[in-house]
Design a protein around this motif. Structure first.
Motif, mmCIF file in Angstrom:
data_model
loop_
_atom_site.group_PDB
_atom_site.id
_atom_site.type_symbol
_atom_site.label_atom_id
_atom_site.label_comp_id
_atom_site.label_asym_id
_atom_site.label_seq_id
_atom_site.Cartn_x
_atom_site.Cartn_y
_atom_site.Cartn_z
ATOM 1 N N GLU A 51 0.965 -1.175 -0.279
ATOM 2 C CA GLU A 51 0.384 -0.058 0.164
ATOM 3 C C GLU A 51 0.610 1.525 -0.019
ATOM 4 N N VAL A 52 0.472 2.276 -0.777
ATOM 5 C CA VAL A 52 1.720 3.802 -0.806
ATOM 6 C C VAL A 52 0.045 4.684 -0.601
ATOM 7 N N GLY A 53 1.292 5.203 0.567
ATOM 8 C CA GLY A 53 0.035 6.698 1.170
ATOM 9 C C GLY A 53 1.043 7.629 2.105
ATOM 10 N N THR A 54 0.654 8.358 2.517
ATOM 11 C CA THR A 54 0.506 9.743 3.343
ATOM 12 C C THR A 54 0.514 9.146 4.536
ATOM 13 N N GLY A 55 1.275 10.104 5.448
ATOM 14 C CA GLY A 55 1.021 10.487 7.666
ATOM 15 C C GLY A 55 1.302 12.047 7.823
ATOM 16 N N VAL A 56 1.060 12.880 7.251
ATOM 17 C CA VAL A 56 0.061 12.960 6.095
ATOM 18 C C VAL A 56 0.458 15.003 5.543
ATOM 19 N N ILE A 57 -0.418 15.072 4.153
ATOM 20 C CA ILE A 57 -1.030 15.854 3.496
ATOM 21 C C ILE A 57 -1.192 17.386 3.619
ATOM 22 N N ASP A 58 -0.592 18.354 4.618
ATOM 23 C CA ASP A 58 -1.142 19.390 4.473
ATOM 24 C C ASP A 58 -2.028 20.487 4.117
ATOM 25 N N LEU A 59 -3.476 20.068 4.474
ATOM 26 C CA LEU A 59 -4.659 20.804 3.127
ATOM 27 C C LEU A 59 -3.928 21.729 3.076
ATOM 28 N N ARG A 60 -3.260 22.906 3.934
ATOM 29 C CA ARG A 60 -3.384 23.904 3.700
ATOM 30 C C ARG A 60 -2.722 24.823 2.581
ATOM 31 N N TYR A 61 -2.250 23.948 2.022
ATOM 32 C CA TYR A 61 -0.936 24.172 1.196
ATOM 33 C C TYR A 61 -1.491 23.114 -0.218
ATOM 34 N N GLU A 62 -3.126 22.981 -0.203
ATOM 35 C CA GLU A 62 -2.962 22.471 -1.595
ATOM 36 C C GLU A 62 -4.319 22.625 -1.927
ATOM 37 N N ASN A 63 -4.266 23.204 -3.900
ATOM 38 C CA ASN A 63 -6.112 23.020 -4.164
ATOM 39 C C ASN A 63 -6.423 21.927 -4.428
ATOM 40 N N PRO A 64 -7.742 21.828 -3.255
ATOM 41 C CA PRO A 64 -8.533 19.872 -3.169
ATOM 42 C C PRO A 64 -8.996 19.272 -4.482
ATOM 43 N N LEU A 65 -9.158 20.080 -5.616
ATOM 44 C CA LEU A 65 -9.937 19.892 -7.061
ATOM 45 C C LEU A 65 -8.152 18.637 -7.851
ATOM 46 N N TYR A 66 -7.365 19.664 -7.304
ATOM 47 C CA TYR A 66 -6.285 19.454 -8.163
ATOM 48 C C TYR A 66 -5.392 18.217 -7.158
ATOM 49 N N LEU A 67 -5.615 17.978 -5.916
ATOM 50 C CA LEU A 67 -5.389 17.122 -5.124
ATOM 51 C C LEU A 67 -6.010 16.263 -5.679
ATOM 52 N N ALA A 68 -8.054 16.324 -5.398
ATOM 53 C CA ALA A 68 -8.444 14.928 -6.030
ATOM 54 C C ALA A 68 -8.348 14.129 -7.133
ATOM 55 N N GLU A 69 -7.887 15.369 -7.672
ATOM 56 C CA GLU A 69 -7.185 14.581 -9.573
ATOM 57 C C GLU A 69 -5.764 13.731 -8.896
ATOM 58 N N GLU A 70 -5.239 13.865 -8.347
ATOM 59 C CA GLU A 70 -4.168 13.024 -8.111
ATOM 60 C C GLU A 70 -4.640 12.124 -7.606
ATOM 61 N N ALA A 71 -4.705 12.669 -6.658
ATOM 62 C CA ALA A 71 -5.235 10.981 -5.766
ATOM 63 C C ALA A 71 -5.829 9.701 -6.889
ATOM 64 N N ALA A 72 -7.008 10.155 -7.298
ATOM 65 C CA ALA A 72 -7.587 9.241 -8.355
ATOM 66 C C ALA A 72 -6.592 8.345 -9.285
ATOM 67 N N ALA A 73 -5.719 9.360 -10.014
ATOM 68 C CA ALA A 73 -4.980 9.049 -11.089
ATOM 69 C C ALA A 73 -3.361 8.479 -10.365
ATOM 70 N N LEU A 74 -3.451 8.578 -9.272
ATOM 71 C CA LEU A 74 -2.541 7.573 -8.259
ATOM 72 C C LEU A 74 -3.289 5.898 -8.256
ATOM 73 N N ASP A 75 -4.349 6.367 -6.797
ATOM 74 C CA ASP A 75 -5.078 5.252 -6.815
ATOM 75 C C ASP A 75 -5.383 4.217 -7.940
ATOM 76 N N LEU A 76 -5.159 4.872 -9.449
ATOM 77 C CA LEU A 76 -5.598 4.073 -10.379
ATOM 78 C C LEU A 76 -4.591 2.869 -10.710
#
Length: 355
Positions: free
Chosen positions: A73-98
Motif C-alpha cells: 500500500e502507498v500513502g501519506t501521513g499526512v498531506i497538509d491541506l493548507r498548502y493544497e488545491n483540493p480539486l487538483y489533489l482529488a485528481e492526483e489522488a484518483a490518478a495515483l489510486d488507478l
C-alpha cells in the motif's frame, strides 16, 4: 495488529555531509519500498512537511512505488491541506489510486507545526485563522466532495466548450474518478475531537505521532481513548462499512550486535509532554528498542497498538536502505507474527482482511 508498514519523514541533507541529498533520499525510499514489498510489508507511507529538508511533494514518489510494486500500500501521513488545491489533489489522488490499483491510503489533515510563518500564504492560499485549521477544513470538504464524484463546476455554453461534451449548465466532476477511493482516505488526528469528526466525515483514522491531550495517562492510553471515541462516533454515524485505524511508533528490534549499537539506548526513554505552537500541551510517544521477546510483550501492553489494525513504523531514513530494511525485516521475522500480522497479498487494499 493485522498490518504494518513504514513511515518515512524523508529527511535529507543540504550538503551531502550529514545524510543523503534530496535525490538520493528519494531513490533510496523507492528502493526500500520495493524491498519491503518483497517480504510482505503492507505499506509505504510518507510524511509531508514544507519549508524543511524533508518530504514535501508525495505524488511523484508514491506513483513511482505504485508502478514498480505489486502488493504494498502507498500513502501519506499526512498531506497538509493548507498548502493544497483540493480539486487538483482529488485528481492526483484518483490518478495515483488507478496506477496503484486500489493500493492507496492517503492521509490528510491540517498538518503539523512548521518553520515558516503562515507558509501556506506563500503558496497563494490566504486567509483563515492563525494556524489555518478552518482553511484546511473547508478544503477537506471540497476535496472529499470531488473524490466522491460531486459536480464542482458547471459546463459552459455549448459554443464555448472545447471539446463540446456537455449540455450547458450541468454540474461537472473532476476526472479521473477512482471507484472506492473515498474509503481509502484517512484523516490524521491529534485529538479526541478531530478523531470524532473524522468518524462523522466517513474517513479512516490515522492517529498522529503526538496527541493534544495530557492528563497523566500514557501516550498509548490516550490514543486508545481516541480510537474508542472514533469507533463510537463511527457506529453512531451509521456509514455501513468498517473503517481502518492506524497508529505510528518508533520500534527497533534488537536482533544483532549492530542493532544494539545503533538503537539500544533509545529504548530507555519514556513518553514526553511538551508544548506546540506556544500553548497546546501535547504528549509524544516513547521509542521502543528491545530484543524481540521483550519487544512483543511491550507492544502487546500498548493499548493503542492493540486497538488499531495498522501499525506504521517511523524509520530513520537518513541511515540508508540497508539499515532500514533490516529494521523492517527484523520486525517482520521476529515481532509482527506474534502481534497477528497478515503479510500483504496481491490485490487492492479495498476488500483485504485488514480490520
Amino acid at each position: 495488529m493485522k498490518s504494518f508498514g513504514f513511515l518515512s519523514f524523508g529527511h535529507h541533507s543540504l550538503d551531502g555531509k550529514h545524510g543523503p541529498l534530496a535525490g538520493e533520499a528519494l531513490r533510496q525510499q523507492i528502493e526500500l519500498a520495493r524491498a519491503a514489498d518483497e517480504i510482505g510489508v503492507n505499506g509505504a507511507y510518507f510524511r509531508v512537511h514544507h519549508f524543511a529538508p524533508q518530504g514535501s511533494s508525495p505524488m511523484p514518489i508514491l506513483s513511482a512505488i505504485a508502478a514498480s510494486t505489486k502488493n504494498i500500500e502507498v500513502g501519506t501521513g499526512v498531506i497538509d491541506l493548507r498548502y493544497e488545491n483540493p480539486l487538483y489533489l482529488a485528481e492526483e489522488a484518483a490518478a495515483l489510486d488507478l496506477i496503484a490499483e486500489g493500493r492507496v491510503a492517503l492521509g490528510v489533515s491540517r498538518g503539523s507545526p512548521e518553520p515558516a510563518e503562515r507558509g501556506w500564504e506563500a503558496f497563494g492560499y490566504r486567509g483563515g485563522q492563525a494556524n489555518g485549521a478552518d482553511m484546511a477544513r473547508q478544503k477537506f470538504e471540497l476535496f472529499m466532495a470531488a473524490v466522491r464524484g460531486a459536480g464542482v463546476a458547471r459546463s459552459a455554453p455549448l459554443e464555448e466548450q472545447y471539446p463540446a461534451l456537455y449540455r450547458p449548465g450541468i454540474p461537472l466532476p473532476v476526472f479521473p474518478q477512482s471507484p472506492g477511493l473515498e474509503r481509502r482516505i484517512w484523516w490524521g488526528s491529534g485529538s479526541h475531537k478531530t478523531a470524532e469528526q473524522a468518524a462523522r466525515d466517513g474517513v479512516n483514522l490515522m492517529s498522529s505521532t503526538l496527541v493534544q491531550e495530557s492528563d497523566g495517562a500514557s501516550f498509548g492510553e490516550i490514543q486508545a481513548e481516541q480510537i474508542a471515541r472514533y469507533r463510537a462516533a463511527w457506529k453512531e454515524a451509521g456509514h455501513g462499512w468498517t473503517p481502518r485505524v492506524s497508529v505510528s511508533r518508533t520500534i527497533f528490534p534488537l536482533v544483532a550486535e549492530e542493532d544494539r549499537q545503533l538503537f539500544g539506548i533509545r529504548g530507555e526513554g519514556e513518553d514526553q509532554v511538551g508544548y506546540l505552537e506556544g500553548a497546546t500541551k501535547t504528549t509524544f510517544g516513547r521509542t521502543y528498542a528491545a530484543e524481540p521477546d521483550a519487544l512483543v510483550e511491550q507492544l502487546k501492553a500498548d493499548p493503542a497498538i492493540e486497538a488499531a489494525d495498522t501499525l506504521l513504523l517511523t524509520i530513520p531514513n537518513p541511515l540508508g536502505v540497508d539499515v532500514n530494511f533490516r529494521i523492517l525485516k527484523n520486525f517482520a521475522d521476529y515481532v509482527a507474527p506474534a502481534l497477528g500480522w497478515m503479510p500483504a497479498t496481491e490485490g487492492p487494499a479495498e476488500g483485504r482482511s485488514v480490520g
